[in-house]
Design a protein around this motif. Structure first.
Motif, PDB file in Angstrom:
ATOM      1  N   MET A 265       0.834  -1.207   0.000  1.00  0.00           N
ATOM      2  CA  MET A 265       0.000   0.000   0.000  1.00  0.00           C
ATOM      3  C   MET A 265       0.865   1.252   0.000  1.00  0.00           C
ATOM      4  SD  MET A 265      -3.253  -1.146   2.304  1.00  0.00           S
ATOM      5  CE  MET A 265      -4.204   0.314   2.020  1.00  0.00           C
ATOM      6  N   CYS A 268       2.728   1.710  -3.492  1.00  0.00           N
ATOM      7  CA  CYS A 268       1.808   2.109  -4.563  1.00  0.00           C
ATOM      8  C   CYS A 268       1.389   3.573  -4.376  1.00  0.00           C
ATOM      9  CB  CYS A 268       0.573   1.206  -4.586  1.00  0.00           C
ATOM     10  SG  CYS A 268       0.928  -0.421  -5.223  1.00  0.00           S
ATOM     11  N   LYS A 269       1.172   3.942  -3.147  1.00  0.00           N
ATOM     12  CA  LYS A 269       0.818   5.341  -2.837  1.00  0.00           C
ATOM     13  C   LYS A 269       1.974   6.254  -3.265  1.00  0.00           C
ATOM     14  CE  LYS A 269       0.014   7.932   1.479  1.00  0.00           C
ATOM     15  NZ  LYS A 269      -1.090   8.829   1.360  1.00  0.00           N
ATOM     16  N   CYS A 278      -5.685   2.543  -3.947  1.00  0.00           N
ATOM     17  CA  CYS A 278      -4.838   1.551  -3.257  1.00  0.00           C
ATOM     18  C   CYS A 278      -5.668   0.790  -2.234  1.00  0.00           C
ATOM     19  CB  CYS A 278      -3.699   2.222  -2.506  1.00  0.00           C
ATOM     20  SG  CYS A 278      -2.516   3.029  -3.555  1.00  0.00           S
ATOM     21  N   THR A 382      -3.883  -2.382  -9.589  1.00  0.00           N
ATOM     22  CA  THR A 382      -4.143  -1.071  -8.971  1.00  0.00           C
ATOM     23  C   THR A 382      -3.755   0.078  -9.898  1.00  0.00           C
ATOM     24  OG1 THR A 382      -3.623  -2.084  -6.856  1.00  0.00           O
ATOM     25  CG2 THR A 382      -3.744   0.302  -6.886  1.00  0.00           C
TER      26      THR A 382
END
Ligand code: ASP
Length: 404
Positions: A265, A268-269, A278, A382
């Motif tokens: 998470m 990806c953020k 996400c 994502t």
């Protein structure tokens, strides 16, 4: 000289762990607690992180966004899943893997009966959300967070304090992930050293082809299929994979998609995908989207069928593909879960389920590769969904704009 960041140290820990594990061998397992400490720290973050980010994320969805997100999420999860099955079965079918493998005396394996599909569906709805949070049952938590987020949006202004609170928790949890990552280099070192030190070459040798094929299938998916799909969707694949590489590295060492979730998470953020995407795609993916596990189950099923001298027909291959895909959905994101679910595939094609005992001894080696692909699979879905929803943050290079 360029400063080595946390990620650099994690890579160093990874490499040194392999070397130390190979040199020291079994005695290195004394440092196992250092690795367990790391996994516990990561697990500590999962429940508050998923709950706060998902509920606050969904509360910002307007119009038909929620329905569209659900549709797209499952489309991308299973598009890559079907491709994974094709890749795995072509490799396994062409190689004749397992033929002539000595089956020997098999230990009796306790197989739990498969739960009924309706019961599985009903279990997603938490009768007591607090209990689900306390027990860390991810799917019920996801369900509750989504309906809570929808209700916050519907309630409007009065629910603002709750929304702000959840946002504050989410941001704080992301910070905490960053602190836990500081311990990453030591944790990764210890886990890798123990993983490598546990296995001698003599144990692995008879399984060389199985290990090779599982790694090859996973590598094709990771370096071939995902980049091709991302490029097709206008995303720079290697830029993105490089940005999120901490996630597959952690998955490879921990063998747990769930424990890796906080890291996935965060990376990806940081790659420019907003929280709400996400938090929607990744937690669900960590439980129900596992290309790596599906491929491993398909290849292992062919391996065991051949070892037991079962003649595989086209029908068997189709069955393996369908059941392995379903089994991977039902596999929990914890070490070794895929091996248990393999019994479902074996049962469907008439291979003695005791066959899983043959693979059990080396399963950890296979688990490393499949878990790394499992988490990358989620990260790829994502970024593609964020791109198609027009959600990629504008400063992100992924959207083709320079970072300001
Ligand atoms: N260890 C895998 C994961 O956490 C599941 C499996 O055993 O296949 O993704």
């Amino acid at each position: 000289m360029k400063k080595i960041g946390v990620l650099g140290w994690i890579l160093i820990g990874f490499a040194v762990g392999i070397i130390v594990g190979a040199i020291v061998g079994k005695p290195i397992t004394v440092i196992r607690p250092l690795g367990t400490l790391f996994i516990n720290l990561l697990k500590m973050l999962i429940v508050p992180l998923i709950f706060s980010t998902l509920a606050s994320g969904v509360s910002t969805f307007t119009g038909g966004k929620l329905g569209r997100m659900i549709g797209k999420t499952f489309f991308w999860y299973y598009l890559t899943g079907v491709i994974a099955m094709v890749v795995a079965l072509i490799l396994a079918g062409m190689s004749g893997i397992g033929t002539g493998f000595p089956v020997g005396e098999l230990k009796k394996v306790e197989i739990k009966p498969m739960p009924h599909l309706v019961d599985v569906g009903l279990a997603i709805i938490p009768t007591n959300p607090i209990e689900s949070l306390a027990k860390g049952d991810v799917l019920p938590i996801i369900f509750f967070a989504i309906v809570l987020g929808m209700s916050i949006a519907a309630a409007g202004k009065v629910a603002d304090p709750l929304k702000n609170f959840l946002e504050a928790v989410a941001e704080t949890m992301y910070k905490l992930v960053g602190y836990v990552l500081w311990y990453g280099p030591i944790g990764v070192f210890a886990l890798m050293a123990v993983n490598v030190g546990t296995y001698g070459l003599s144990i692995l040798k008879p399984y060389a082809l199985l290990i090779f094929l599982v790694y090859l299938a996973n590598a094709i998916q990771f370096f071939g299929v995902y980049p091709a799909l991302m490029r097709l969707m206008g995303i720079k694949p290697y830029y993105y994979l490089n940005k999120i590489k901490a996630s597959p590295i952690f998955a490879f060492t921990t063998c747990s998609s769930s424990a890796t979730l906080p890291v996935t998470m965060r990376v990806c953020k940081e790659a420019g995908i907003p929280d709400r995407t996400c938090s929607f795609v990744l937690p669900m993916g960590a439980t129900v989207n596992m290309d790596g596990t599906g491929m491993y189950q398909a290849i292992s099923a062919v391996f065991l069928a051949n070892a037991f001298g079962i003649q595989l027909t086209a029908y068997h291959y189709v069955m393996i593909a369908i059941i392995a895909l379903l089994a991977s959905i039902g596999t929990a994101g914890v070490p070794g879960a895929g091996l248990i679910m393999l019994s479902m595939v074996l049962g469907a094609i008439g291979v003695p389920v005791e066959g899983i005992a043959i693979i059990a001894g080396i399963d950890r080696i296979l688990d490393m590769a499949r878990t790394a692909v499992n988490v990358t699979d989620d990260a790829v879905a994502t970024v593609i969904i964020a791109k198609t929803e027009g959600d990629l943050l504008p400063e992100s290079l992924l959207a083709g704009k320079p970072i300001s």
